[in-house]
Write a protein that holds these residues in place. Structure first.
Motif, short mmCIF file in Angstrom:
data_model
loop_
_atom_site.label_atom_id
_atom_site.label_comp_id
_atom_site.label_asym_id
_atom_site.label_seq_id
_atom_site.Cartn_x
_atom_site.Cartn_y
_atom_site.Cartn_z
N VAL A 1 0.83 -1.20 0.00
CA VAL A 1 0.00 0.00 0.00
C VAL A 1 0.87 1.27 0.00
O VAL A 1 0.51 2.27 -0.62
N TYR A 2 2.02 1.21 0.66
CA TYR A 2 2.92 2.36 0.73
C TYR A 2 3.33 2.80 -0.68
O TYR A 2 3.54 3.98 -0.93
N GLY A 3 3.43 1.87 -1.59
CA GLY A 3 3.83 2.17 -2.96
C GLY A 3 2.74 2.79 -3.82
O GLY A 3 3.01 3.20 -4.95
N LEU A 4 1.53 2.89 -3.31
CA LEU A 4 0.42 3.48 -4.07
C LEU A 4 0.35 4.99 -3.83
O LEU A 4 0.71 5.46 -2.76
N GLU A 5 -0.16 5.69 -4.79
CA GLU A 5 -0.38 7.14 -4.66
C GLU A 5 -1.75 7.32 -4.00
O GLU A 5 -2.78 7.06 -4.61
N ILE A 6 -1.74 7.73 -2.74
CA ILE A 6 -2.99 7.83 -1.97
C ILE A 6 -3.08 9.21 -1.33
O ILE A 6 -2.17 9.65 -0.64
N LYS A 7 -4.21 9.87 -1.55
CA LYS A 7 -4.47 11.17 -0.93
C LYS A 7 -5.47 11.06 0.22
O LYS A 7 -5.47 11.88 1.13
N LEU A 8 -6.33 10.04 0.17
CA LEU A 8 -7.37 9.89 1.17
C LEU A 8 -7.57 8.42 1.50
O LEU A 8 -7.76 7.59 0.60
N VAL A 9 -7.52 8.11 2.79
CA VAL A 9 -7.77 6.75 3.26
C VAL A 9 -9.09 6.75 4.00
O VAL A 9 -9.32 7.57 4.91
N LEU A 10 -9.97 5.83 3.62
CA LEU A 10 -11.25 5.65 4.28
C LEU A 10 -11.19 4.35 5.07
O LEU A 10 -11.38 3.26 4.51
N PRO A 11 -10.88 4.44 6.37
CA PRO A 11 -10.73 3.24 7.18
C PRO A 11 -12.08 2.68 7.63
O PRO A 11 -13.11 3.35 7.52
N GLY A 12 -12.05 1.49 8.16
CA GLY A 12 -13.25 0.84 8.64
C GLY A 12 -13.74 1.39 9.97
O GLY A 12 -14.87 1.14 10.37
N HIS A 13 -12.89 2.12 10.68
CA HIS A 13 -13.24 2.69 11.98
C HIS A 13 -12.67 4.10 12.09
O HIS A 13 -11.58 4.37 11.62
N ARG A 14 -13.38 4.94 12.74
CA ARG A 14 -12.95 6.28 13.14
C ARG A 14 -12.72 7.21 11.95
O ARG A 14 -13.31 7.05 10.91
N ALA A 15 -11.82 8.18 12.11
CA ALA A 15 -11.67 9.29 11.16
C ALA A 15 -10.89 8.89 9.90
O ALA A 15 -10.09 7.94 9.90
N VAL A 16 -11.13 9.66 8.83
CA VAL A 16 -10.38 9.47 7.59
C VAL A 16 -8.92 9.87 7.82
O VAL A 16 -8.59 10.60 8.75
N ILE A 17 -8.05 9.39 6.94
CA ILE A 17 -6.60 9.65 7.04
C ILE A 17 -6.18 10.36 5.77
O ILE A 17 -6.50 9.91 4.67
N THR A 18 -5.44 11.46 5.93
CA THR A 18 -5.02 12.23 4.76
C THR A 18 -3.53 12.08 4.46
O THR A 18 -3.08 12.53 3.41
N ASP A 19 -2.78 11.45 5.34
CA ASP A 19 -1.35 11.20 5.10
C ASP A 19 -1.07 9.72 5.31
O ASP A 19 -0.63 9.30 6.38
N CYS A 20 -1.33 8.95 4.27
CA CYS A 20 -1.22 7.49 4.36
C CYS A 20 0.20 7.04 4.67
O CYS A 20 0.41 6.17 5.51
N LYS A 21 1.18 7.60 3.98
CA LYS A 21 2.57 7.18 4.19
C LYS A 21 3.01 7.42 5.64
O LYS A 21 3.66 6.58 6.25
N LYS A 22 2.63 8.57 6.18
CA LYS A 22 2.98 8.88 7.58
C LYS A 22 2.33 7.87 8.51
O LYS A 22 2.95 7.38 9.45
N ARG A 23 1.05 7.54 8.26
CA ARG A 23 0.36 6.60 9.13
C ARG A 23 0.97 5.21 9.04
O ARG A 23 1.11 4.51 10.05
N ILE A 24 1.37 4.80 7.86
CA ILE A 24 2.05 3.50 7.71
C ILE A 24 3.35 3.50 8.50
O ILE A 24 3.67 2.52 9.18
N GLN A 25 4.11 4.57 8.44
CA GLN A 25 5.35 4.66 9.22
C GLN A 25 5.05 4.56 10.72
O GLN A 25 5.78 3.89 11.46
N GLN A 26 3.98 5.20 11.18
CA GLN A 26 3.59 5.13 12.59
C GLN A 26 3.20 3.70 12.98
O GLN A 26 3.57 3.23 14.07
N LEU A 27 2.48 3.03 12.12
CA LEU A 27 2.08 1.65 12.39
C LEU A 27 3.29 0.73 12.47
O LEU A 27 3.38 -0.14 13.34
N ARG A 28 4.24 0.92 11.56
CA ARG A 28 5.47 0.12 11.58
C ARG A 28 6.24 0.36 12.88
O ARG A 28 6.75 -0.57 13.50
N LEU A 29 6.34 1.63 13.28
CA LEU A 29 7.04 1.98 14.52
C LEU A 29 6.35 1.35 15.73
O LEU A 29 7.01 0.83 16.63
#
Length: 177
Positions: free
Chosen positions: A68-96
């Motif tokens: 997913v990190y390799g995709l060009e994403i501007k908006l993430v619509l998750p199954g729970h809670r708020a939308v995500i506008t910085d996918c790459k940053k969130r992926i880095q946080q999840l990895r950490l």
């Protein structure tokens, strides 16, 4: 490649195992939208749990995050809670988050061999219960599964080993050097 057409949207199905074996996201490449389900969540981390000793869902999850990190994403619509506008940053946080959890798991095993339930009981959980004994049974089951996923990932990386001792699967740090 499986797709789902809905009005002006053409979603491509992207296999993202980890949270579950069959987890899938929907990616709209033209509009840079990812419907992430439980693969990427904003304020909470997806539960990555193992339910047998023969799987490695955390390795699958990391591979899916890379995909997913390799995709060009501007908006993430998750199954729970708020939308995500910085996918790459969130992926880095999840990895950490998982790297920290792996380090904590190693730290627990530095004190001696343990089974997954014993490891789960010593891990840090962001919950309002004052002690492990107060966790509801269902919550203990989820923490066990998550602890087991981290233990199996470390085993797959050659950092620990598992042994069946007195009908219990026990995890031990491998000696280095």
């Amino acid at each position: 490649m499986d797709t789902l057409n809905y009005g002006d949207y053409l979603f491509r199905c992207v296999e993202t195992p980890g949270h579950t074996k069959g987890h899938m996201c929907l990616y709209e490449a033209e509009k840079n939208i990812l419907v992430s389900g439980d693969h990427i969540l904003g304020e909470i981390t997806p539960n990555i749990s193992a339910w047998s000793y023969e799987e490695d869902p955390l390795a699958e999850y990391f591979n899916s995050l890379d995909k997913v990190y390799g995709l060009e994403i501007k908006l993430v619509l998750p199954g729970h809670r708020a939308v995500i506008t910085d996918c790459k940053k969130r992926i880095q946080q999840l990895r950490l988050h998982h790297q920290t959890r792996l380090e904590e798991t190693v730290s627990i095993l530095e004190k001696g061999s343990k089974n997954a339930f014993e490891v789960a009981a010593q891990m840090t959980w962001e919950m309002s219960y004052k002690s492990w004994d107060l966790f509801p049974v269902a919550q203990k089951l989820f923490t066990f599964g998550e602890a087991l996923a981290h233990l199996l990932y470390l085993e797959g990386k050659g950092k620990i080993r598992k042994d069946l001792i007195d009908q219990k699967m026990v995890f031990t740090l491998k000696q280095t050097g």
